[in-house]
Each structure stands twice: as C-alpha cells, then as structure tokens.
Write a protein that holds these residues in place. Structure first.
Motif, PDB file in Angstrom:
ATOM      1  N   ALA A 149      -7.272   2.536  -4.800  1.00  0.00           N
ATOM      2  CA  ALA A 149      -6.975   2.652  -3.336  1.00  0.00           C
ATOM      3  C   ALA A 149      -6.985   3.939  -3.092  1.00  0.00           C
ATOM      4  CB  ALA A 149      -5.521   2.071  -3.182  1.00  0.00           C
ATOM      5  N   ASN A 241       0.583   0.215   0.445  1.00  0.00           N
ATOM      6  CA  ASN A 241       1.163   0.238  -0.810  1.00  0.00           C
ATOM      7  C   ASN A 241       2.401   0.092  -1.252  1.00  0.00           C
ATOM      8  OD1 ASN A 241       0.553   0.949  -3.934  1.00  0.00           O
ATOM      9  ND2 ASN A 241       1.943   2.687  -3.344  1.00  0.00           N
ATOM     10  N   ILE A 266      -4.704  -2.967   0.796  1.00  0.00           N
ATOM     11  CA  ILE A 266      -3.928  -3.007  -0.513  1.00  0.00           C
ATOM     12  C   ILE A 266      -3.605  -4.381  -0.887  1.00  0.00           C
ATOM     13  CG2 ILE A 266      -2.602  -1.670  -2.125  1.00  0.00           C
ATOM     14  CD1 ILE A 266      -3.213   0.698  -0.655  1.00  0.00           C
TER      15      ILE A 266
END
Length: 328
Positions: A149, A241, A266
């Motif tokens: 990421a 995240n 994500i």
C-alpha cells in the motif's frame, strides 16, 4: 496580513497536533474495540438440536453473530470454504465441535473457540482452512500487505510529479501494477513463505490492488493537483489502513467503519488476497468490483486531468520574459 516566521511555525505545529489528535483515535479506537458484530457463523446438526445451540449462542452473545443452521458437518465446512461464514458449531454424537478457518482470520478463529467453550468442557476444534505453517499467527499476512500500500501510494505520487504526458502515465501505472504483482507474489510465497501458493492468482490480486491505489492517486492529482495527492493519502491510506480489518476481520471493527473499510482499496485488497490465496477466489466478487472501480476511475481521471504540474511563477517568468529574471 503577513505572518512572521515564528507565527507560521506555531501555526504549523498546531495544525500537525490537530491532525495527530484525529489520527490517534482513528487507529487506536477500532483496535481497542475489537469484538464480533454480526459475524457470520453456522450451526450444524439435527434441526431441533441446531436450533437450540443457535439460541444458546445468540443469548450468550447478543448481536455478536449472524447464525445460519445447516444440516451436517460437510455443509458447515462447505460454507466456511465458500467464505459464507467464518466458522461453525457442529453438534456430533460425541459432543460439540468448533470448525474454524484461521486463514480467514486467526483472531476470529480464536474468538469462536472461546465462545464455544461455554457449550461444554473439552470442545474439539478443527481448522478447516488453516493459515500457512510459516505464518502460524497470520501476522505476516498483514505486515506483508502494508508495504504494498505504501509503495503504491508513492508510485502514484511519482508518476504524477515526474511523468507529464497522459499516455506515458497510463503506461507507467500499468507497468508498475504488473511488476508489483509479480514481485510481491514471489516475495510472499517463495521468499517469506507466508502464503501457501497460487502464484498467478496472488500476483493478479496484488496487481489489481496496487493499480487501484496508484491510479487513484495519480488520477486525483491530475484533476486536483497537489490537493488530490493530499486527499488520496488521507482517504486511501490513513483512513483505509485504519479501517481495513486486515489484522483481524471487518466484522470485528465498530460498525459502520468495518464496512466502510471494505469500500476502500486497502480493505478490499486484503479481502481479495485472502480469497485467492486460501479460498480459491470464493468471496472475492465485491472486492474485485471495488478495486476495479478505483483502478478504472483513476485511469479515466488521468486521461481527463491536466498533463503536468502547473508551472511555478518563476518558471513562467523565465520562459515568457527572461530579461525580467535576475541573473544568479
């Protein structure tokens, strides 16, 4: 009114502390409040007994589980492998068993084992879809996903800053995603050994995930300039995240944040990677849809947005009226 250097410095400090005050609960809040919330599980056994066990489980843990009753252990295991449920309570003549899938979430597998302990002593536990032996606690899965990421975010920024032509940006993003998928899968499977195999499927999942992040970053910047970079970093990386649910499961996060995280790259990427690595792609449709939307949307914005950065005033002056620019 022109600010003094001291005032500007204080203003920057206040702004950073304000952002910090928002980020701490964003990350710490969900982690500190992990608990099953509408977690899908199954109960297998004779209809009357299964209904009784389901009622007992629901009464002991109100709001924690969405319970489905199935006919037998085979049906329960099939539901687990299809990712319809995280685990099952199986009623057998020898007593209840707990069937889990640590590959779906080691944390959930542990929670289900603890919840079933209330059904009686010495409850047997069977891991239907275990994690890779080299990643027994599942920690490597989440830790290995985060750098992808970060680098995808960086790739999107660099493509915007260093590549000016639209076609070249598209080529750079597609090349990055393809190479990132192939290299990432090789590292996770053959080097670290935290995934069991299915190299091409894992590479494809990683390629789509990295393209979704990088293309969205470049596309937002192409339309909104540097403001797009800031927006993409905050929404897709910081918020995405924190709400991804990768270390545990989306259903363990406070709602609706667990669901929100699955609508960001994500979280969707983590779900897709689990599905292709351990479950033959079962349960991946929603994640593929979300990631494809970000990837295609980002590429469209790249084509629709500006070709390069807006030149700074000093650069414009040097090009238009070089005699007005003092010599160094």
């Amino acid at each position: 009114m022109r600010r003094t250097p001291v005032a500007l410095g204080v203003l920057i400090a206040v702004a950073v502390v304000a952002v910090q005050a928002l980020l701490i609960p964003l990350f710490a809040g969900p982690a500190a409040n992990l608990a099953p919330r509408d977690l899908p599980v199954a109960v297998a056994g004779p209809p009357q007994v299964a209904a009784q066990v389901a009622a007992q489980l629901a009464a002991a843990h109100p709001g924690a589980f969405v319970i489905t009753t199935v006919a037998d252990p085979a049906a329960a295991d099939a539901s687990i492998r299809d990712r319809a449920v995280y685990g099952a309570i199986v009623v057998t003549p020898a007593g209840p068993e707990v069937h889990v899938a640590s590959a779906a979430s080691p944390t959930v597998a542990q929670l289900l084992t603890q919840a079933a302990a209330g059904l009686g002593p010495d409850v047997a536990v069977r891991d239907v879809v275990p994690v890779d032996p080299d990643d027994a606690r599942g920690a490597g899965f989440g830790a290995g996903f985060l750098p992808l990421a970060i680098t995808s975010l960086l790739a999107g920024v660099l493509v915007f800053l260093l590549v000016s032509r639209r076609a070249a940006r598209l080529a750079a993003l597609l090349a990055y995603a393809g190479l990132a998928g192939l290299a990432g899968a090789a590292v996770l499977i053959y080097w670290l050994g935290v995934l069991p195999g299915a190299y091409l499927a894992v590479a494809g999942a990683l390629a789509l995930t990295t393209l979704a992040v990088a293309a969205a970053m470049t596309g937002l910047a192409a339309v909104l300039d540097r403001g797009g970079l800031a927006l993409g970093a905050v929404v897709m990386f910081l918020v995405g995240n924190a709400l991804s649910g990768i270390p545990a499961a989306p259903e363990l996060l406070p709602q609706p944040w667990g669901e929100v995280g699955q609508w960001l790259p994500i979280g969707a990427g983590g779900t897709l990677l689990r599905s292709v690595a351990y479950f033959d792609g079962q349960g991946a449709a929603a994640a593929v849809t979300v990631l494809s939307a970000y990837a295609l949307g980002g590429l469209v914005l790249v084509l629709a947005g500006r070709r390069g950065l807006s030149p700074r005033p000093a650069v414009v002056a040097a090009e238009v009226a070089p005699e007005l620019v003092p010599a160094r």
